[in-house]
Design an enzyme around this catalytic site. Structure first.
Site, mmCIF file in Angstrom:
data_model
loop_
_atom_site.group_PDB
_atom_site.id
_atom_site.type_symbol
_atom_site.label_atom_id
_atom_site.label_comp_id
_atom_site.label_asym_id
_atom_site.label_seq_id
_atom_site.Cartn_x
_atom_site.Cartn_y
_atom_site.Cartn_z
ATOM 1 C CG ASP A 39 -2.058 0.977 1.119
ATOM 2 O OD1 ASP A 39 -3.206 0.532 0.974
ATOM 3 O OD2 ASP A 39 -1.809 2.209 1.162
ATOM 4 C CB ILE A 40 0.753 4.304 -2.094
ATOM 5 C CG1 ILE A 40 1.839 5.207 -2.653
ATOM 6 C CG2 ILE A 40 -0.502 5.082 -1.735
ATOM 7 C CD1 ILE A 40 1.480 5.806 -4.017
ATOM 8 C CG ASN A 97 -12.466 -0.556 3.944
ATOM 9 O OD1 ASN A 97 -12.953 -0.828 5.043
ATOM 10 N ND2 ASN A 97 -11.272 -0.018 3.806
ATOM 11 C CD GLU A 105 -9.613 6.220 0.576
ATOM 12 O OE1 GLU A 105 -8.548 6.032 -0.040
ATOM 13 O OE2 GLU A 105 -9.667 6.703 1.714
ATOM 14 C CB VAL A 106 -9.360 1.815 -4.903
ATOM 15 C CG1 VAL A 106 -9.008 1.343 -6.316
ATOM 16 C CG2 VAL A 106 -8.342 2.828 -4.394
ATOM 17 C CG HIS A 110 -8.744 -2.940 -2.382
ATOM 18 N ND1 HIS A 110 -9.668 -2.253 -3.134
ATOM 19 C CD2 HIS A 110 -8.609 -2.237 -1.224
ATOM 20 C CE1 HIS A 110 -10.077 -1.182 -2.465
ATOM 21 N NE2 HIS A 110 -9.457 -1.158 -1.301
ATOM 22 C CG HIS A 112 -6.809 -3.017 3.148
ATOM 23 N ND1 HIS A 112 -6.087 -1.863 2.915
ATOM 24 C CD2 HIS A 112 -8.051 -2.776 2.649
ATOM 25 C CE1 HIS A 112 -6.863 -0.965 2.308
ATOM 26 N NE2 HIS A 112 -8.063 -1.491 2.141
#
Ligand code: 5GP
Length: 128
Positions: A39-40, A97, A105-106, A110, A112
């Protein structure tokens, strides 16, 4: 059934661009159906994102529409990464999420993976 604030699938989303190699990522692992990268903006000592290679918007979409092979490929990738990075012994947390209330958000599904130290309570209570 569309999810509020998400979908239809947006091919310009950041993870679609990472999958196409248009944006770099710090890759951790890849199999036929999944890609994993750091993750960025890490929220733990280790914070890895595991995404399906297919065009799936959310967990709701993925769980309903992905093939058995895609689901197995993604879930096995999560376990494999945790194992090869040595997280099994001390433990780790996985989280996805989904939609507005979770703050997704994206709009590309995905998972995590958080690890590296005690991760604290599962949820911080938020207003509302
Ligand atoms: P969400 O809130 O949708 O569950 O999580 C999206 C995650 O994607 C966030 O943790 C965020 O830091 C991460 N992220 C957003 N843009 C990028 C990017 O360009 N590269 C990487 N590696 N992670 C990103």
């Amino acid at each position: 059934m569309p999810v509020k604030g998400l979908g239809p699938y947006d091919d310009t989303n950041i993870f679609a661009r990472i999958l196409r190699g248009e944006i770099p990522c710090r890759k951790v692992y890849e199999n036929d159906h999944a890609l994993a990268f750091h993750d960025i903006n890490p929220q733990a000592a280790s914070h890895i994102l595991i995404i399906p290679k297919g065009r799936h918007i959310s967990f709701a979409d993925f769980s309903a529409n992905a093939s058995d092979a895609e689901i197995a490929g993604l879930i096995r990738a999560v376990g494999h990464i945790a194992r090869i990075l040595g997280f099994d012994d001390a433990g780790y947390r996985i989280l996805a999420n989904m939609g507005e209330h979770a703050g997704q958000e994206v709009p590309h599904f995905h998972i995590h993976l958080f690890a590296g130290h005690p991760l604290g309570p599962m949820l911080a209570r938020s207003a509302g």
